[in-house]
Structure formats: structure tokens, C-alpha cells
Write a protein that holds these residues in place. Structure first.
Motif, short mmCIF file in Angstrom:
data_model
loop_
_atom_site.label_atom_id
_atom_site.label_comp_id
_atom_site.label_asym_id
_atom_site.label_seq_id
_atom_site.Cartn_x
_atom_site.Cartn_y
_atom_site.Cartn_z
N GLY A 125 0.87 -1.20 0.30
CA GLY A 125 0.17 -0.08 0.00
C GLY A 125 0.77 1.31 -0.17
N VAL A 126 0.20 2.03 -0.61
CA VAL A 126 1.22 3.43 -0.89
C VAL A 126 1.28 4.22 1.00
CG1 VAL A 126 0.64 4.03 -3.13
CG2 VAL A 126 -0.73 5.01 -1.49
N PHE A 127 0.36 3.97 1.69
CA PHE A 127 0.28 4.38 2.82
C PHE A 127 0.88 3.30 4.05
CE2 PHE A 127 -3.28 6.84 0.91
CZ PHE A 127 -2.73 8.05 0.82
N LYS A 128 1.34 2.27 3.36
CA LYS A 128 1.71 1.06 4.19
C LYS A 128 0.84 0.50 5.14
CE LYS A 128 5.55 1.08 1.89
NZ LYS A 128 5.52 0.46 0.88
N SER A 129 -0.40 0.77 4.57
CA SER A 129 -1.62 0.35 5.57
C SER A 129 -1.87 -1.16 5.40
CB SER A 129 -2.65 1.17 5.47
OG SER A 129 -3.29 1.21 4.13
N THR A 130 -1.07 -1.84 4.50
CA THR A 130 -1.58 -3.25 3.94
C THR A 130 -0.23 -4.10 4.03
OG1 THR A 130 -1.78 -2.80 1.80
CG2 THR A 130 -3.85 -2.56 3.05
N VAL A 131 0.69 -3.64 4.67
CA VAL A 131 1.79 -4.36 4.78
C VAL A 131 1.69 -5.70 5.33
CG1 VAL A 131 4.26 -4.32 6.01
CG2 VAL A 131 3.37 -2.22 4.84
N GLY A 132 2.12 -6.85 4.78
CA GLY A 132 2.19 -8.36 5.30
C GLY A 132 1.09 -8.85 4.91
N LEU A 133 -0.06 -8.41 4.45
CA LEU A 133 -0.98 -9.29 3.88
C LEU A 133 -0.80 -9.97 2.86
CD1 LEU A 133 -3.99 -6.50 4.11
CD2 LEU A 133 -3.34 -8.44 5.81
N TYR A 134 -0.11 -9.75 1.93
CA TYR A 134 0.27 -10.38 0.61
C TYR A 134 1.17 -11.59 1.09
CZ TYR A 134 2.68 -11.75 -3.81
OH TYR A 134 3.14 -12.27 -4.74
N GLU A 135 2.14 -11.51 1.99
CA GLU A 135 2.89 -12.41 2.60
C GLU A 135 2.17 -13.60 3.25
OE1 GLU A 135 3.32 -9.14 2.63
OE2 GLU A 135 5.14 -9.02 1.35
N LYS A 136 0.85 -13.01 4.01
CA LYS A 136 0.40 -14.01 5.06
C LYS A 136 -0.58 -14.71 4.21
CE LYS A 136 -1.74 -13.92 9.60
NZ LYS A 136 -1.78 -13.09 10.48
N PHE A 137 -1.41 -13.74 3.13
CA PHE A 137 -2.52 -14.65 2.44
C PHE A 137 -2.30 -15.05 1.04
CE2 PHE A 137 -3.96 -12.09 6.14
CZ PHE A 137 -4.93 -13.13 6.66
N GLY A 138 -1.18 -14.40 0.65
CA GLY A 138 -0.67 -14.97 -0.61
C GLY A 138 -1.49 -14.40 -1.97
N PRO A 139 -0.96 -14.51 -3.22
CA PRO A 139 -1.21 -13.77 -4.50
C PRO A 139 -2.66 -13.97 -4.73
CG PRO A 139 0.10 -15.61 -5.01
CD PRO A 139 -0.04 -15.66 -3.40
N LEU A 140 -3.41 -15.13 -4.54
CA LEU A 140 -4.89 -15.41 -5.02
C LEU A 140 -5.84 -14.22 -3.93
CD1 LEU A 140 -5.08 -19.17 -5.42
CD2 LEU A 140 -4.83 -17.39 -7.24
N ARG A 141 -5.49 -14.15 -2.83
CA ARG A 141 -6.44 -13.22 -1.87
C ARG A 141 -6.06 -11.90 -1.77
NH1 ARG A 141 -7.64 -16.46 3.57
NH2 ARG A 141 -9.47 -14.90 3.39
N VAL A 142 -4.72 -11.52 -2.09
CA VAL A 142 -4.46 -10.38 -2.01
C VAL A 142 -3.48 -9.84 -3.28
CG1 VAL A 142 -2.91 -8.40 -0.73
CG2 VAL A 142 -3.99 -10.70 0.50
N ARG A 143 -4.53 -9.18 -4.02
CA ARG A 143 -4.18 -8.85 -5.38
C ARG A 143 -3.94 -7.46 -5.85
NH1 ARG A 143 -6.60 -13.34 -9.63
NH2 ARG A 143 -4.70 -12.66 -10.57
N ASP A 144 -2.70 -7.19 -6.40
CA ASP A 144 -2.35 -5.89 -7.08
C ASP A 144 -3.04 -5.82 -8.38
OD1 ASP A 144 -0.43 -4.66 -5.28
OD2 ASP A 144 1.04 -5.94 -6.09
N THR A 145 -3.63 -4.50 -8.61
CA THR A 145 -4.56 -4.40 -9.95
C THR A 145 -3.73 -3.31 -10.47
OG1 THR A 145 -5.79 -2.44 -8.99
CG2 THR A 145 -6.56 -4.76 -8.60
N PRO A 146 -4.21 -3.02 -11.90
CA PRO A 146 -3.59 -1.93 -12.78
C PRO A 146 -4.39 -0.52 -12.08
CG PRO A 146 -5.12 -3.65 -13.87
CD PRO A 146 -4.98 -3.87 -12.82
N ILE A 147 -3.95 0.52 -12.65
CA ILE A 147 -4.64 2.00 -12.11
C ILE A 147 -5.88 1.83 -13.03
CG2 ILE A 147 -4.53 4.11 -12.23
CD1 ILE A 147 -1.51 3.96 -12.13
N SER A 148 -6.78 1.25 -12.65
CA SER A 148 -8.25 0.98 -13.27
C SER A 148 -9.38 0.90 -12.15
CB SER A 148 -8.24 -0.46 -14.08
OG SER A 148 -7.12 -0.57 -14.86
#
Lengths: 329, 360
Positions: free
Chosen positions: A36-59
Motif C-alpha cells: 500500500g502507498v500508505f503502508k497500511s496493508t503491509v504483510g497481507l500479501y505475504e500472509k494470505f498469498g497472491p490469490l487473496r491479496v491482488r495488485d491491480t492496474p490503475i483501473s
């Protein structure tokens, strides 16, 4: 019990719900690998993996549209719109799609999702990255709208929002991310639609939201110490549903109502509450309902100008002191 | 750009032509039937006829002032709704537009429910709360009709994301018109679907007009959907949308690809709207003779000839025609007899608790 920042509370709140329910998924721009740009979601990707925590395009339309399609077919998505101002580029979903779905389909479909967004000013980001847009969302039937002011409320209201079967717009305040607060261990679950009296008082009621809450509390201390005015500070927390009971009861006790709103003047949430109080508690009032807001201007970037624009403790003290002068019970 | 004098454009696009040659080949070899077979053909025909009859009835009901508000007919475009729907499986999800009567009927929603909603009666799909632009029947997989251009493409992506995430095998199918290809959500959705390899199939019905303006006048490429496909790493697919067989085969291939996990498809179906954009539009902007030329390529006319080519008897066809008329008449009578929804419905289902309360 631990001391946690508002920023870390966001991640903890999301993690709590993702651990509880596999159908909770999270998407947004830079939210996963970057945390997150505000660092408010740090660690979620590592904990829950790429299927549940997903980066999107600027859309932003794809983000909210995808969240909706997933929500109406069984998932419980949390979508991030990085800066609240960007809600304007995907407002179709917020205004036309999420909130109308259940009604138009006569209850066949629902939209249980959470849109979290970095709302509000004070960070010198200028006119397009600083707005308080909670009123944009408050005015639309079918949405729920919350704006927490403390780390514990972030977690509890996030949990309530994720578990709610309605679309919830969750306004995080950018200028509160670094604020710390005590948070108990274990699961935290709060209730949408509940205001909270943070400082009891007998002379006047101050309603505030998000960043305005700590400012109202500071003002109340000054008003008590220097002006002998004992203010009750109510954190509104939830604009929809609106806890009018707490507000009307407080006004009945104090006889005076002030709102402290970060939004520009016109059509702020305080205007709606003023109207409700005028309709339903007019005879409890001992003086005018007064709204303290940002002037009806875009927000400037320059620090001294932005500070002049947003309501702050000295301005709240000055305004309330002047109105209350001679009318303290 | 495909124009009024250029029906040939749909024939030089490869797919359709090749399939026709193949069909001729199988018949020449004396094969009893081809890959589609008589049962599916009859179903394709039945759906097209029923959609046609129901849409014509909707048009008539307007003029009797029994349908209010607006309505957008698919007269002339029935081959697409039928071809795609027959290729779909139970559980697949349809996401439609305000021009969605055809796609709703094609999934098996009873005419009475559709006409009832158009007439804003209590027997309608949403008991009159949605109206003609928002037909929804979740039990038939019709996950809504969306009236803001482009909005439902990302929504269909989300449904496909759910299937992908939960390991479910259904495909989300999203119908839209040529005008949609110039709005941002179209492009966001295609990119999103492509990068996440979502099981979603986008069906563009190119009827040559975005509302009242020729799509060619406002689009930088000849084929508004297909010519953008390469920007998202997708195959360029343009087909004859007035040939239900072609639509059916193309949709089948796209659904198989989606179910295999190989990602989205974008199919541009060339077709023509026999009526105006909506009830309010007499379509006077069309060049003289254009409609007549497309009527020669009317999907139902084409399909009647097809059935005959494959040896399906005129009696079978006539029976379907008669049954369709009977259904429309019965549905119309049922709708006329239905009351309006009770006034209590005004405030139901704003929120998930069934009510509309925003305060305590």
C-alpha cells in the motif's frame, strides 16, 4: 493490549477478517507486494498469498466493478481506492451500481463489499488528493458509510463492514495513519451505526468525524480549562446508518449543538444532522446550531494555507466560546 | 467499415466462410448432420422466434400505452442471444445491457416474467421495481441488465474472478453494443480480464449504430471491438451475428477456452437493429435502403433456410412458430391480468435487512 498505529490497525483488521473467512479477498493498486502507498496493508500479501491479496492496474472502474461482480456471486471483497478523490473516476459503481443492485433486482442480488479509501486533508497533497468525500457517499441510498478516528475503531468497524451484507464505504483518514492507540488482543468486532461519546459534558454537544475528532477533543479541554464550558464530544463514526439516538439524547442534555466537519461548507453531514435536530429536538435547544467547516473552497497545497482552511482546535474553541458566551447553563 | 452496401464484409472474415464450406462439404458427403445437429438447431430456431415474437409484442404494447418508460428492442439481433445462450451451460452467468430482453429470454426466463416487468406489473421479474432496462433472473443465471454503458464489463470480470478463485467451472458472459467500445470501462475490463486470465467472454453486438450515430463516425478503427483486441493480447474475432450457427460455434469455442483456464475472449458479432435505439427513436438517420438490405439477411430468415437445408420439415418449423405465438399471447394476457405491485414495495430491499432504514 498493544499500542498500534491507525495504519497498522487497517492491516490487522483486514487480516482478522481474512483469517476468519476464506471468501474475503482484497484488491487494489499497490496493495499487495508494495503493502500500500500508505503502508497500511503491509504483510497481507505475504500472509494470505497472491490469490487473496491482488495488485491491480490503475483501473478504478475495474477494481470496483470486479469487487462488485465477486460480491454478488459469493465472495466478500475489500477494494482499495488509494485516494478518496479517485472515487470520482469510478463513481458509477458507488452511485449507480452497488447501492441500486438489491433494490432494482427486488432483492435477488446483493453487494456485500467494502471499499476502503484514504480520505481527507492535512497532508499537503493539494486539491485532488485531500478531499473529504464522505458526503459524496452519505447521500446515496443503499450505501453504508463509516469513518473511524482511532486504531481500535478501524479494526472493529472494518470487521463489522466486512461482515455486513451491504456495500460499505470505509473512509480512512490519511492524516490519522500515524496516530497510535491502545488495542486489545484477540478479535475485535464493533457495530455499524453507532456513535460514541468520547468526552461527556453538560454544556454543549460537539459532533466530529475522523481527523476532526482529536481536534474537537483538544478544543473541549481548552474550552473547559479556559472558558469554563464543559463540552460533550461525540465521535459520529458512522454516517449511514446514523446514530441519531445518541446525538438527540446528547443535545437534550446539553441544549447546544456544534458540528466540526472537514468537508467544504455546502451539504456537509453536519447540515443533515442540524436538520434532524431542528426537526426533532428544537425545543431542547438553547442556542443556534453551529457548523464549523472548511470554507467552500478546494484545498490548497501550501501548509500554512491548508492549516487555515481545515477546522482546528483554536478555531473550534474560538467559535464555540463566542456562541456560548453568556449562554452557559 | 461495414456499411449499408457491403454485406460482403461479414463473409470475407474467414470463420463464417470456412464453416459454410465445411457444412456444404458434409452435406455433399451425405452425412446425416453436422456438428450442431437437429435438436440444437431446433432450439436455436425456437429461441430466435420466441425472442422475435416477444419483442414485437413489446413494441405493440408500447403503442397501446401498456408499456411505459423506455425500452430497447433486439429485433434483428436475435441470432446472437440465441447462439450464445444455447452454447452456455447451466450455472454460466449472463451480464446484459438495457437492451437485454433477448438475452434474458434466451436463458429460459418465461415471457410472462419479462413482459410483466416491461409492463411494470407485479408478475414481472422484479415486480416492476427495475423496469425494462434491468431484467434480472438469478435462478436462470441472468445476473442483471446494466443501463450505464460499460459498467457491467468489470462486473462480469468480478464474477469470473470468483469462479477462478473458488475453482468453479462456470463462465461469465457479458453482452454489450458497439457503442460500449469507446468508454473507459471497456478497456479497463479487457486488460483486467487478460492479465488475470479470467473465464469471461465478451460479446460485442455491433449493430452499426451507437444510439443514433453510426459507430464508424465515432471510432478510430473499422471493427470497434475486434480491432482493439490485440491491445489486450486477445485474438481478433469478427463473426456474422445474424447466423446463429456461427455464433453458437464461436461461443462454444470461447467457453471451452475459458473453462480450461486459458482466459477471456472478445467476440464481435456483426448484426443490425431493425428498429430504432429505443421507443423514442424512429431511426430516421438510417440511409434509405439500409434496413431493407439487412432484412434480406434477417437472422430468422437465414435460419429457416438453414433448417430446410438440413432436412428439418416445414411442419416442425410451423409448429415452433405457432407455439411461440401462443406463448406470447398467453403471456400478454397474464400480464394484463396482473395487478401492479403493492405500494409496500416502495421501500423494500434498499438494504440487506429488507428495509430502507438509514438511522435509528
Amino acid at each position: 493490549m498493544a499500542e498500534l498505529t491507525y495504519r497498522d490497525a487497517v492491516a490487522r483488521g483486514i487480516a482478522q477478517e481474512m483469517e476468519r473467512d476464506n471468501n474475503v479477498v482484497f484488491l487494489g493498486e499497490d496493495v499487495a507486494k508494495a503493502g500500500g502507498v500508505f503502508k497500511s496493508t503491509v504483510g497481507l500479501y505475504e500472509k494470505f498469498g497472491p490469490l487473496r491479496v491482488r495488485d491491480t492496474p490503475i483501473s478504478e472502474q475495474a477494481i470496483l466493478g470486479a469487487a462488485m461482480g465477486a460480491a454478488m456471486t459469493g465472495l466478500r471483497p475489500i477494494a482499495e481506492i488509494m485516494f478518496a478523490d479517485f472515487a470520482a473516476v469510478c463513481f458509477d459503481y458507488i452511485a449507480n451500481e452497488f447501492p441500486k443492485l438489491r433494490y432494482m433486482t427486488n432483492g435477488q442480488l446483493g453487494c456485500p463489499l467494502v471499499v476502503r479509501t484514504g480520505n481527507g486533508g492535512g497532508a499537503r497533497f493539494g486539491a485532488q488528493h485531500s478531499q473529504s468525500i464522505e458526503n459524496w457517499t452519505m447521500m446515496i441510498p443503499g450505501l453504508k458509510v463509516v469513518a473511524p478516528s482511532s486504531p481500535i475503531d478501524v479494526i472493529g468497524l472494518m470487521a463489522a463492514a466486512v461482515r455486513d451484507d451491504n456495500p460499505v464505504i470505509f473512509h480512512e483518514h490519511k492524516s490519522l495513519y500515524a496516530v497510535k492507540g491502545e488495542v486489545p488482543d484477540g478479535e475485535i468486532l464493533d457495530t455499524l451505526g453507532t456513535a460514541r461519546i468520547l468526552r461527556p459534558g453538560k454544556d454543549a454537544t460537539i459532533l466530529a468525524l475522523a481527523l476532526m475528532v482529536p481536534r474537537a477533543l483538544a478544543a473541549a479541554e481548552t474550552l473547559a480549562a479556559e472558558h469554563g464550558i464543559d463540552c460533550e464530544v461525540v465521535d459520529v463514526r458512522s454516517l449511514v446508518p446514523l446514530d441519531t439516538d445518541t446525538i438527540l439524547n446528547s443535545v437534550a442534555r446539553t441544549g447546544h449543538l456544534f458540528t466540526v466537519e472537514e468537508n467544504p461548507r455546502l451539504c456537509g453531514w453536519g447540515a443533515e444532522i442540524a436538520s434532524i435536530v431542528a426537526d426533532e429536538a428544537f425545543w431542547d435547544l438553547d442556542g443556534p446550531i453551529v457548523r464549523i467547516t472548511t470554507p467552500h473552497i478546494p484545498l490548497p497545497a501550501a501548509d500554512h494555507l491548508e492549516d487555515l482552511a481545515l477546522p482546528n482546535a483554536p478555531r473550534i474553541v474560538e467559535k464555540i466560546g463566542r456562541v456560548m458566551n453568556g449562554s452557559v447553563r | 467499415m461495414p456499411g449499408p452496401d457491403d454485406f460482403g464484409m461479414v463473409w470475407h472474415l474467414g470463420w463464417n466462410h470456412n464453416m459454410r464450406e465445411k457444412q456444404k462439404g458434409s452435406r455433399a458427403a451425405g452425412l446425416p448432420n453436422d456438428d450442431i445437429g437437429p435438436d440444437i438447431r431446433l432450439e436455436l430456431y425456437r429461441l430466435q422466434v420466441e425472442i422475435r415474437d416477444c419483442e414485437k409484442r413489446a413494441n405493440d404494447l408500447f403503442f397501446q400505452n401498456l408499456i411505459k418508460g423506455t425500452s430497447h428492442l433486439s429485433l434483428g439481433q436475435e441470432g446472437i442471444a440465441a447462439g450464445v445462450a444455447v452454447a452456455m451451460q447451466p450455472g454460466d452467468k449472463s451480464f446484459c445491457t438495457y437492451r437485454g430482453h433477448a438475452h434474458t429470454l434466451a436463458r429460459g426466463v418465461p415471457m410472462e416474467k419479462v413482459l410483466g416487468e416491461l409492463m411494470l406489473r407485479d408478475n414481472g421479474l422484479m415486480r416492476g421495481k427495475g423496469g425494462s432496462m434491468h431484467l434480472t433472473s438469478v435462478e436462470h443465471g441472468v445476473m442483471g441488465s446494466y443501463a450505464i454503458i460499460g459498467a457491467h464489463l468489470p462486473i462480469a470480470c468480478g464474477s469470473a474472478w470468483r469462479a477462478q478463485y473458488l475453482g468453479q467451472k462456470d463462465v461469465s458472459v457479458c453482452f454489450f453494443g458497439d457503442g460500449t467500445t469507446n468508454i473507459g470501462a471497456f478497456h479497463e475490463a479487457l486488460n483486467f480480464a487478460a492479465i488475470w486470465k479470467l473465464p469471461v467472454v465478451f460479446i460485442c453486438e455491433n449493430n452499426l449504430y451507437m444510439e443514433y450515430t453510426p459507430i464508424a463516425d465515432v471510432t478510430a478503427v473499422e471493427h470497434p471491438a475486434a480491432d482493439r483486441a490485440s491491445a489486450y493480447g486477445l485474438e481478433r474475432i469478427v463473426i456474422d451475428g445474424n447466423d446463429a450457427d456461427v455464433v453458437y460455434r464461436t461461443a462454444q469455442a470461447a467457453f471451452a477456452k475459458a473453462r480450461k483456464g486459458d482466459g477471456p475472449s472478445l467476440i464481435e458479432c456483426m448484426t443490425y437493429r431493425h428498429s430504432g435505439h429505443s421507443r423514442a427513436d424512429p431511426a430516421k438517420y438510417r440511409p434509405e435502403g439500409e434496413l431493407e438490405k439487412w432484412l434480406e439477411r434477417d437472422p430468422i430468415k437465414i435460419y429457416r433456410e438453414r433448417l430446410r437445408e438440413f432436412g428439418i420439415s416445414d411442419a416442425q418449423v410451423a409448429a415452433i412458430d405457432a407455439e411461440s405465438k401462443r406463448k406470447v399471447d398467453a403471456a400478454t394476457e397474464a400480464c394484463k391480468a396482473s395487478p401492479s405491485a403493492p405500494v409496500e414495495l416502495l421501500t423494500t430491499d434498499v438494504y440487506a435487512d429488507g428495509g430502507w432504514s438509514w438511522r435509528n
